[in-house]
Design a protein around this motif. Structure first.
Motif, PDB file in Angstrom:
ATOM      1  N   GLU A  73      58.052  10.680   2.832  1.00  0.00           N
ATOM      2  CA  GLU A  73      57.851   9.538   1.916  1.00  0.00           C
ATOM      3  C   GLU A  73      58.656   8.342   2.447  1.00  0.00           C
ATOM      4  N   ARG A  74      59.955   8.497   2.620  1.00  0.00           N
ATOM      5  CA  ARG A  74      60.775   7.504   3.317  1.00  0.00           C
ATOM      6  C   ARG A  74      61.713   8.276   4.239  1.00  0.00           C
ATOM      7  N   ARG A  75      61.606   8.007   5.566  1.00  0.00           N
ATOM      8  CA  ARG A  75      62.497   8.711   6.494  1.00  0.00           C
ATOM      9  C   ARG A  75      63.789   7.904   6.600  1.00  0.00           C
ATOM     10  N   VAL A  76      64.737   8.284   5.758  1.00  0.00           N
ATOM     11  CA  VAL A  76      65.969   7.503   5.583  1.00  0.00           C
ATOM     12  C   VAL A  76      67.177   8.424   5.695  1.00  0.00           C
ATOM     13  N   LEU A  77      68.170   7.992   6.468  1.00  0.00           N
ATOM     14  CA  LEU A  77      69.475   8.652   6.426  1.00  0.00           C
ATOM     15  C   LEU A  77      70.361   7.845   5.477  1.00  0.00           C
ATOM     16  N   LEU A  94      75.873   0.532  -5.333  1.00  0.00           N
ATOM     17  CA  LEU A  94      74.784   0.343  -4.366  1.00  0.00           C
ATOM     18  C   LEU A  94      74.486   1.618  -3.580  1.00  0.00           C
ATOM     19  N   PHE A  95      73.213   1.751  -3.241  1.00  0.00           N
ATOM     20  CA  PHE A  95      72.718   2.772  -2.317  1.00  0.00           C
ATOM     21  C   PHE A  95      72.437   2.061  -0.996  1.00  0.00           C
ATOM     22  N   ALA A  96      72.742   2.723   0.135  1.00  0.00           N
ATOM     23  CA  ALA A  96      72.341   2.162   1.433  1.00  0.00           C
ATOM     24  C   ALA A  96      71.834   3.282   2.323  1.00  0.00           C
ATOM     25  N   LEU A  98      69.536   4.039   6.339  1.00  0.00           N
ATOM     26  CA  LEU A  98      68.857   3.530   7.533  1.00  0.00           C
ATOM     27  C   LEU A  98      67.481   4.147   7.566  1.00  0.00           C
ATOM     28  N   GLN A  99      66.465   3.311   7.646  1.00  0.00           N
ATOM     29  CA  GLN A  99      65.075   3.795   7.616  1.00  0.00           C
ATOM     30  C   GLN A  99      64.434   3.645   8.986  1.00  0.00           C
ATOM     31  N   LEU A 100      63.697   4.686   9.382  1.00  0.00           N
ATOM     32  CA  LEU A 100      63.021   4.708  10.680  1.00  0.00           C
ATOM     33  C   LEU A 100      61.513   4.843  10.501  1.00  0.00           C
ATOM     34  N   SER A 109      52.609   3.998   0.010  1.00  0.00           N
ATOM     35  CA  SER A 109      52.880   3.033  -1.060  1.00  0.00           C
ATOM     36  C   SER A 109      53.428   3.730  -2.313  1.00  0.00           C
ATOM     37  N   HIS A 110      54.470   3.158  -2.840  1.00  0.00           N
ATOM     38  CA  HIS A 110      55.024   3.610  -4.125  1.00  0.00           C
ATOM     39  C   HIS A 110      55.766   2.437  -4.773  1.00  0.00           C
ATOM     40  N   ARG A 111      56.220   2.662  -5.993  1.00  0.00           N
ATOM     41  CA  ARG A 111      57.064   1.637  -6.643  1.00  0.00           C
ATOM     42  C   ARG A 111      58.119   2.333  -7.499  1.00  0.00           C
ATOM     43  N   HIS A 112      59.218   1.631  -7.694  1.00  0.00           N
ATOM     44  CA  HIS A 112      60.318   2.187  -8.492  1.00  0.00           C
ATOM     45  C   HIS A 112      61.070   1.071  -9.198  1.00  0.00           C
ATOM     46  N   SER A 113      61.774   1.467 -10.278  1.00  0.00           N
ATOM     47  CA  SER A 113      62.497   0.449 -11.046  1.00  0.00           C
ATOM     48  C   SER A 113      63.707  -0.102 -10.292  1.00  0.00           C
ATOM     49  N   LEU A 117      66.317  -4.033  -0.829  1.00  0.00           N
ATOM     50  CA  LEU A 117      66.249  -5.055   0.213  1.00  0.00           C
ATOM     51  C   LEU A 117      66.223  -4.360   1.558  1.00  0.00           C
ATOM     52  N   ARG A 118      65.610  -5.038   2.516  1.00  0.00           N
ATOM     53  CA  ARG A 118      65.569  -4.547   3.907  1.00  0.00           C
ATOM     54  C   ARG A 118      66.324  -5.550   4.750  1.00  0.00           C
ATOM     55  N   PHE A 119      67.185  -5.062   5.627  1.00  0.00           N
ATOM     56  CA  PHE A 119      67.792  -5.936   6.628  1.00  0.00           C
ATOM     57  C   PHE A 119      67.475  -5.324   7.980  1.00  0.00           C
ATOM     58  N   TRP A 150      54.781  -2.572  -5.842  1.00  0.00           N
ATOM     59  CA  TRP A 150      54.230  -1.602  -4.884  1.00  0.00           C
ATOM     60  C   TRP A 150      54.660  -1.992  -3.475  1.00  0.00           C
ATOM     61  N   HIS A 151      55.033  -0.987  -2.682  1.00  0.00           N
ATOM     62  CA  HIS A 151      55.387  -1.302  -1.287  1.00  0.00           C
ATOM     63  C   HIS A 151      55.141  -0.125  -0.369  1.00  0.00           C
ATOM     64  N   ASP A 152      54.599  -0.450   0.815  1.00  0.00           N
ATOM     65  CA  ASP A 152      54.464   0.528   1.899  1.00  0.00           C
ATOM     66  C   ASP A 152      54.940  -0.153   3.173  1.00  0.00           C
ATOM     67  N   HIS A 153      55.294   0.686   4.162  1.00  0.00           N
ATOM     68  CA  HIS A 153      55.767   0.156   5.441  1.00  0.00           C
ATOM     69  C   HIS A 153      54.888   0.713   6.551  1.00  0.00           C
ATOM     70  N   GLY A 154      54.632  -0.098   7.593  1.00  0.00           N
ATOM     71  CA  GLY A 154      53.818   0.368   8.720  1.00  0.00           C
ATOM     72  C   GLY A 154      54.316  -0.236  10.021  1.00  0.00           C
ATOM     73  N   LEU A 164      68.058  -1.468   7.650  1.00  0.00           N
ATOM     74  CA  LEU A 164      68.994  -1.053   6.607  1.00  0.00           C
ATOM     75  C   LEU A 164      68.342  -1.307   5.251  1.00  0.00           C
ATOM     76  N   ASP A 165      68.302  -0.285   4.416  1.00  0.00           N
ATOM     77  CA  ASP A 165      67.862  -0.436   3.027  1.00  0.00           C
ATOM     78  C   ASP A 165      69.090  -0.534   2.139  1.00  0.00           C
ATOM     79  N   VAL A 166      69.097  -1.463   1.198  1.00  0.00           N
ATOM     80  CA  VAL A 166      70.113  -1.459   0.144  1.00  0.00           C
ATOM     81  C   VAL A 166      69.370  -1.509  -1.182  1.00  0.00           C
ATOM     82  N   LEU A 167      69.697  -0.600  -2.073  1.00  0.00           N
ATOM     83  CA  LEU A 167      69.065  -0.554  -3.396  1.00  0.00           C
ATOM     84  C   LEU A 167      70.143  -0.587  -4.483  1.00  0.00           C
ATOM     85  N   ASP A 168      69.766  -1.096  -5.661  1.00  0.00           N
ATOM     86  CA  ASP A 168      70.690  -1.101  -6.804  1.00  0.00           C
ATOM     87  C   ASP A 168      70.615   0.224  -7.565  1.00  0.00           C
TER      88      ASP A 168
HETATM   89  O1  GTQ Z   1      61.537   2.013   1.317  1.00  0.00           O
HETATM   90  O2  GTQ Z   1      60.892   2.339  -0.715  1.00  0.00           O
HETATM   91  O3  GTQ Z   1      66.142   3.793   1.418  1.00  0.00           O
HETATM   92  O4  GTQ Z   1      62.062   4.141  -2.118  1.00  0.00           O
HETATM   93  C1  GTQ Z   1      65.282   4.669  -0.585  1.00  0.00           C
HETATM   94  C2  GTQ Z   1      64.246   4.756  -1.483  1.00  0.00           C
HETATM   95  C3  GTQ Z   1      63.980   3.206   0.787  1.00  0.00           C
HETATM   96  C4  GTQ Z   1      61.705   2.483   0.171  1.00  0.00           C
HETATM   97  C5  GTQ Z   1      65.142   3.895   0.533  1.00  0.00           C
HETATM   98  C6  GTQ Z   1      63.074   4.050  -1.243  1.00  0.00           C
HETATM   99  C7  GTQ Z   1      62.951   3.262  -0.118  1.00  0.00           C
END
Ligand code: GTQ
Length: 358
Positions: A73-77, A94-96, A98-100, A109-113, A117-119, A150-154, A164-168
């Motif tokens: 779903e999200r390949r994140v460390l 904060l959550f942080a 690294l997404q590959l 594509s998914h969405r969440h409350s 942010l992506r850097f 809604w968001h997806d990455h390609g 880098l992902d940072v989420l609240d």
């Molecule tokens: O890209 O939507 O790092 O849903 C953690 C949860 C990224 C994302 C994360 C997520 C996402």
């Protein structure tokens, strides 16, 4: 006993029995807990920590041989603060991670409350799509995914693509208001031209019918090309702040407030050989090095720790933790913190000055 002295209770068998009895009614005595609930100053569990990109990158790339972006779903460390084990948090709020994304992959594509942010750290040819608008990603770009979009990455390019992902997420989790939904297809239909939000909201105009929600920035991307030029311009004729060097905040242009209501985001330049004054503030902050090398120092004396930093390294500065920078080379830092939340609640404080003198 004088006011200001630490209160200690002589426990008596009667008091102990009373505490035991009230516990059965889901009651607890504040007089036992006041000292740990209301501390004179912030006491947080998170610790200063730095992750070197070189080591991280190798481990992250290894995951691509083990799991696809779609399966994951999200390949994140997750960058988990050593003081907050098991919480998936890098600071208290904060959550942080690294997404590959590898060439040809789609993170569905998914969405969440929680807002994200992506850097962007590395690669070429990838995009993130927010509510059907494709946003190209380049190293140094800062991109917003507001809550419940809604968001997806390609990735159409070649080579690994990392950001880098940072989420609240910890903030939202504390309130309980976590929602998550998968879109039925891998991708949300492309329903707007690429960079639509930039042309509507990023050129000092707004469509006349625009009504600001105040909670979701309609501008989604802050490309590094423009950010870097802004810093370069400031460098020519602006005073250098003794704590921050030259620092700018990313804003929602329709409100003038933080680009994400719960996360303040900044870019700052530290000139070559700059040594900052000690600084602390109540917002826990995640820094990402964009350019340059130097040192980040925390505390002093026996509590002193320092880390060398280089491009793409990530470090956490906890709430109310004194720190200072020494830039060997001209340094550019991106940062994200919960300052926006604290400011809106009237909680945010900062302190500048010499640690040794306090
Ligand atoms: O890209 O939507 O790092 O849903 C953690 C949860 C990224 C994302 C994360 C997520 C996402």
């Amino acid at each position: 006993m004088r006011r200001g002295e630490k209160k200690t209770f002589q426990s008596t068998p009667e008091l102990d029995r009373y505490h035991e009895r009230i516990a059965a009614y889901h009651l607890a005595p504040l007089w036992q807990r006041l000292g740990s609930l209301l501390t004179p100053e912030p006491r947080v569990a998170s610790k200063p920590q730095l992750w070197h990109y070189d080591g991280l990158r190798e481990l992250l790339l290894e995951s691509a041989g083990l799991i696809s972006a779609e399966e994951a779903e999200r390949r994140v460390l997750i960058l988990e603060n050593p003081g907050l084990p098991g919480t998936s948090a890098i600071t208290e709020t904060l959550f942080a991670g690294l997404q590959l994304v590898m060439p040809g992959e789609i993170a569905p594509s998914h969405r969440h409350s929680p807002a994200a942010l992506r850097f962007i750290l590395e690669g070429e040819g990838a995009y993130t799509a927010v509510n059907g608008e494709k946003l190209p990603m380049h190293p140094g770009d800062f991109i917003v995914t507001p809550s419940w979009c809604w968001h997806d990455h390609g990735h159409h390019g070649s080579g690994p693509f990392v950001w880098l992902d940072v989420l609240d997420l910890p903030q939202v989790r504390n309130t309980g208001a976590i929602f998550f939904e998968e879109y039925p297809d891998l991708r949300y239909p492309e329903s707007r031209p690429p960079e639509d939000s930039f042309y509507r909201y990023g050129v000092n105009m707004v469509p006349v019918e625009h009504r600001t929600s105040g909670t979701k920035s309609p501008l989604l991307s802050y490309p590094y090309e423009r950010t870097r030029k802004a810093l370069e311009n400031l460098k020519q004729h602006s005073p250098i702040d003794p704590c921050h060097g030259l620092r700018m905040e990313f804003i929602d242009p329709t409100t003038g407030r933080a680009a994400i209501p719960t996360i303040s985001t900044f870019i700052q330049l530290l000139p070559t050989s700059f040594e900052s004054d000690d600084y602390r503030s109540t917002d826990g902050t995640v820094f990402c090095v964009v350019e340059g090398t130097g040192t980040i120092k925390f505390g002093s004396g026996s509590n002193h720790i320092e880390f060398r930093y280089a491009p793409r390294d990530i470090f956490a500065v906890p709430c109310w933790q004194f720190h200072r920078f020494a830039a060997d080379e001209e340094t550019v830092l991106f940062s994200a913190s919960d300052q926006a939340t604290q400011t809106q609640l009237g909680l945010w404080r900062e302190q500048r000055g010499d640690y040794a003198a306090i």
